[in-house]
Design a protein around this motif. Structure first.
Motif, short mmCIF file in Angstrom:
data_model
loop_
_atom_site.label_atom_id
_atom_site.label_comp_id
_atom_site.label_asym_id
_atom_site.label_seq_id
_atom_site.Cartn_x
_atom_site.Cartn_y
_atom_site.Cartn_z
N GLY B 80 -54.95 -105.64 42.81
CA GLY B 80 -55.91 -106.44 42.05
C GLY B 80 -55.53 -106.50 40.57
N HIS B 81 -55.17 -105.35 39.99
CA HIS B 81 -54.80 -105.34 38.57
C HIS B 81 -53.51 -106.11 38.32
CE1 HIS B 81 -57.74 -103.05 36.38
NE2 HIS B 81 -57.71 -102.04 37.23
N LEU B 82 -52.49 -105.87 39.14
CA LEU B 82 -51.18 -106.49 38.88
C LEU B 82 -51.24 -108.01 39.03
CD1 LEU B 82 -48.83 -103.92 40.70
CD2 LEU B 82 -49.17 -104.20 38.23
N ILE B 83 -51.85 -108.45 40.14
CA ILE B 83 -51.94 -109.89 40.38
C ILE B 83 -52.75 -110.57 39.28
CG2 ILE B 83 -52.98 -111.61 41.92
CD1 ILE B 83 -52.19 -109.65 44.25
N SER B 84 -53.89 -109.96 38.94
CA SER B 84 -54.77 -110.57 37.95
C SER B 84 -54.12 -110.58 36.57
CB SER B 84 -56.10 -109.80 37.90
OG SER B 84 -56.71 -109.80 39.15
N ALA B 85 -53.43 -109.51 36.25
CA ALA B 85 -52.78 -109.44 34.93
C ALA B 85 -51.74 -110.54 34.80
CB ALA B 85 -52.14 -108.06 34.74
N ALA B 86 -50.94 -110.73 35.84
CA ALA B 86 -49.92 -111.77 35.80
C ALA B 86 -50.55 -113.15 35.64
CB ALA B 86 -49.07 -111.71 37.08
N ILE B 87 -51.65 -113.35 36.35
CA ILE B 87 -52.33 -114.65 36.25
C ILE B 87 -52.90 -114.83 34.84
CG2 ILE B 87 -54.41 -115.89 37.01
CD1 ILE B 87 -53.74 -114.77 39.87
N GLY B 88 -53.45 -113.75 34.28
CA GLY B 88 -54.01 -113.83 32.93
C GLY B 88 -52.95 -114.19 31.90
N VAL B 89 -51.79 -113.53 31.98
CA VAL B 89 -50.72 -113.82 31.02
C VAL B 89 -50.25 -115.27 31.18
CG1 VAL B 89 -48.36 -113.23 30.34
CG2 VAL B 89 -49.98 -111.41 30.92
N ALA B 90 -50.10 -115.69 32.43
CA ALA B 90 -49.66 -117.07 32.67
C ALA B 90 -50.65 -118.06 32.08
CB ALA B 90 -49.48 -117.30 34.17
N CYS B 91 -51.94 -117.81 32.26
CA CYS B 91 -52.95 -118.72 31.73
C CYS B 91 -52.91 -118.76 30.21
CB CYS B 91 -54.34 -118.32 32.22
SG CYS B 91 -54.61 -118.70 33.96
N TYR B 92 -52.72 -117.59 29.60
CA TYR B 92 -52.66 -117.57 28.13
C TYR B 92 -51.45 -118.34 27.63
CZ TYR B 92 -52.03 -116.23 23.34
OH TYR B 92 -51.84 -116.30 21.98
N ALA B 116 -57.41 -113.91 48.36
CA ALA B 116 -56.39 -114.40 49.28
C ALA B 116 -55.43 -113.28 49.67
CB ALA B 116 -55.62 -115.55 48.64
N SER B 117 -55.23 -112.31 48.78
CA SER B 117 -54.27 -111.25 49.07
C SER B 117 -54.97 -109.98 49.54
CB SER B 117 -53.44 -110.94 47.82
OG SER B 117 -54.30 -110.60 46.75
N LYS B 118 -56.26 -110.05 49.84
CA LYS B 118 -57.04 -108.87 50.28
C LYS B 118 -56.88 -107.71 49.30
CE LYS B 118 -56.44 -107.65 54.49
NZ LYS B 118 -56.73 -107.13 55.82
N THR B 119 -56.92 -108.04 47.99
CA THR B 119 -56.82 -106.98 46.99
C THR B 119 -58.00 -107.05 46.01
OG1 THR B 119 -55.50 -108.39 45.54
CG2 THR B 119 -54.30 -106.96 47.05
N LEU B 120 -59.14 -107.56 46.47
CA LEU B 120 -60.26 -107.73 45.55
C LEU B 120 -60.62 -106.42 44.86
CD1 LEU B 120 -62.10 -110.11 44.68
CD2 LEU B 120 -63.82 -109.19 46.23
N HIS B 121 -60.55 -106.43 43.54
CA HIS B 121 -60.86 -105.25 42.73
C HIS B 121 -61.50 -105.81 41.45
CE1 HIS B 121 -60.45 -101.15 41.31
NE2 HIS B 121 -59.81 -101.55 40.23
N PRO B 122 -62.83 -105.67 41.33
CA PRO B 122 -63.53 -106.34 40.23
C PRO B 122 -62.89 -106.13 38.85
CG PRO B 122 -65.10 -105.41 41.76
CD PRO B 122 -63.75 -104.97 42.24
N PRO B 123 -62.41 -104.93 38.52
CA PRO B 123 -61.81 -104.78 37.20
C PRO B 123 -60.57 -105.66 36.99
CG PRO B 123 -62.35 -102.65 38.12
CD PRO B 123 -62.51 -103.64 39.23
N GLY B 124 -59.98 -106.15 38.10
CA GLY B 124 -58.87 -107.09 37.96
C GLY B 124 -59.28 -108.32 37.15
N GLY B 125 -60.52 -108.75 37.35
CA GLY B 125 -61.00 -109.89 36.58
C GLY B 125 -60.97 -109.60 35.09
N ALA B 126 -61.28 -108.35 34.73
CA ALA B 126 -61.23 -107.96 33.31
C ALA B 126 -59.79 -107.93 32.81
CB ALA B 126 -61.89 -106.59 33.13
N SER B 127 -58.88 -107.45 33.66
CA SER B 127 -57.47 -107.42 33.24
C SER B 127 -56.95 -108.83 33.00
CB SER B 127 -56.62 -106.72 34.32
OG SER B 127 -56.83 -105.32 34.27
N ALA B 128 -57.38 -109.78 33.81
CA ALA B 128 -56.97 -111.18 33.61
C ALA B 128 -57.56 -111.71 32.31
CB ALA B 128 -57.43 -112.03 34.80
N LEU B 129 -58.84 -111.37 32.07
CA LEU B 129 -59.51 -111.88 30.87
C LEU B 129 -58.91 -111.28 29.60
CD1 LEU B 129 -61.84 -113.61 29.83
CD2 LEU B 129 -63.35 -111.64 30.08
N ILE B 130 -58.60 -109.99 29.65
CA ILE B 130 -58.04 -109.32 28.47
C ILE B 130 -56.68 -109.93 28.09
CG2 ILE B 130 -57.06 -107.11 27.69
CD1 ILE B 130 -59.37 -105.78 29.37
#
Lengths: 199, 178
Positions: B80-92, B116-130
């Motif tokens: 959840g953290h890794l996928i979301s972080a990558a998406i966050g950086v890409a969006c920025y 989609a990847s069965k890795t739902l981890h709510p703090p991942g959303g924060a990692s993407a936002l940060i």
């Protein structure tokens, strides 16, 4: 939100209080609401019922290396085999195929000269001064006494189907045969009980 | 159930936990955040790197406070953290000039990807936002943000979760790895 499963009479009667009590017994935080659990439980229960109702395939519960006799086996030999193997019925084979079945009941029917079909009736007659009722059977063979055609099942026939057949036909055992009619094993009521299925 | 009736709620709150559970949650979170914050302060202070970000506070709730939850398992924590972080950086990097859009797209896409990847981890959303709103120090990291602080920090928190949660007699962690 998924529709709750339809309520059925055999639904587990657990309510939210039961679930809350159970959740309290499990240490640690359970990330689920009681209602979610109830829905999961009710559906899982329905699936379990369905699985039990479907039963197991015959080949999973049948007794292998079942005793069997040939159509030309003398009845004295048949009786001896049944006694030795401690079974109350055996399939009768002709050319390797199951063509009939002989059970204790067939013997009793043949011996019940007075139309009696009860074992004690035969005993009563033998204890009396009547002739030995088994005497006429001495010269006969399995083929003459057997019930035919045999009611058989395939290896994939489910235990629930076999239980239904037994109930309908009033029989206690069903030979399991392959597609060529060759004997693979036999399913008795005891086998069904052991399998835990409907019997 | 009608639209408005749904808002009334249909169930009740699960039972609360006992004192032992509260203490183990406290201890795990203390040690997990301490490990990450100590490394950050001891070795990374004065560098351009950092190891601790806000989303780890949220991860701590799950991996030390709700250890049985599917959301708290290693697959979810790391994935959840890794996928979301990558998406966050890409969006920025793609939409950084429109911060509100980059932020919204990062979080929404992170949730979709975690599902989609069965890795739902709510703090991942924060990692993407940060990755979007984290300021110049975060932005300067580029995609390295995915590895440090996000990947390394989550790995340290995971190690502490494995070591501490399994000390508790009534706890075991994880429920599953993959």
């Amino acid at each position: 939100m998924p529709q709750p499963p339809p309520r059925q009479p055999q639904d587990p009667q657990i309510d939210e209080q039961d679930i809350l009590r159970a959740m309290r017994e499990i240490p640690g935080y359970l990330d689920i609401t009681p209602e979610d659990f109830r829905q999961v439980y009710a559906r899982a229960y329905a699936h379990a019922l369905e699985r039990v109702r479907r039963g197991l395939p015959a080949e999973r519960v049948m007794t292998r290396e079942a005793a069997a006799v040939a159509v030309d086996t003398p009845l004295t030999e048949v009786a001896r085999i049944m006694a030795q193997r401690r079974v109350s019925g055996v399939p009768v084979l002709q050319g390797g195929r199951v063509v009939g079945l002989i059970s204790e009941k067939d013997f009793l029917d043949a011996m019940g000269a007075q139309g009696g079909r009860h074992f004690m009736e035969v005993v009563a007659q033998c204890l009396g001064q009547g002739p030995c009722l088994a005497a006429p059977l001495r010269a006969a063979t399995a083929g003459e006494l057997m019930s035919a055609p045999a009611v058989v099942a395939g290896p994939e026939t489910s235990t629930s189907e076999i239980a239904e057949i037994m109930g309908q036909k009033g029989i206690n055992r069903v030979p399991v045969v392959d597609s060529q009619g060759r004997l693979l094993g036999i399913v008795s009521r005891a086998d069904l009980l052991r399998a835990g299925g409907p019997a | 159930m009608s639209y408005w009736a749904k808002m009334r709620g249909a169930s009740q709150s699960p039972p609360g936990v006992g004192l032992a559970e509260i203490l183990w949650s406290w201890l795990g979170a203390f040690l997990g955040i301490a490990a990450v914050a100590y490394v950050n302060q001891r070795w990374l202070a004065g560098t351009d790197l950092l190891l601790i970000i806000g989303s780890f506070g949220a991860s701590a709730v799950l991996i030390y406070g709700a250890v049985k939850s599917p959301l708290a398992q290693p697959r979810n924590l790391l994935g959840g953290h890794l996928i979301s972080a990558a998406i966050g950086v890409a969006c920025y990097q793609w939409l950084g000039q429109v911060p509100w859009l980059a932020a919204a797209l990062a979080v929404a896409t992170a949730i979709a990807a975690m599902h989609a990847s069965k890795t739902l981890h709510p703090p991942g959303g924060a990692s993407a936002l940060i990755a979007v709103i984290g300021g110049p120090q975060i932005h300067a990291l580029g995609f390295f943000y995915v590895l440090v602080p996000v990947g390394l920090g989550a790995a340290i928190m995971l190690a502490v979760a494995l070591l501490v949660n399994n000390l508790a007699p009534h706890r075991r962690y994880p429920e599953f790895w993959l």
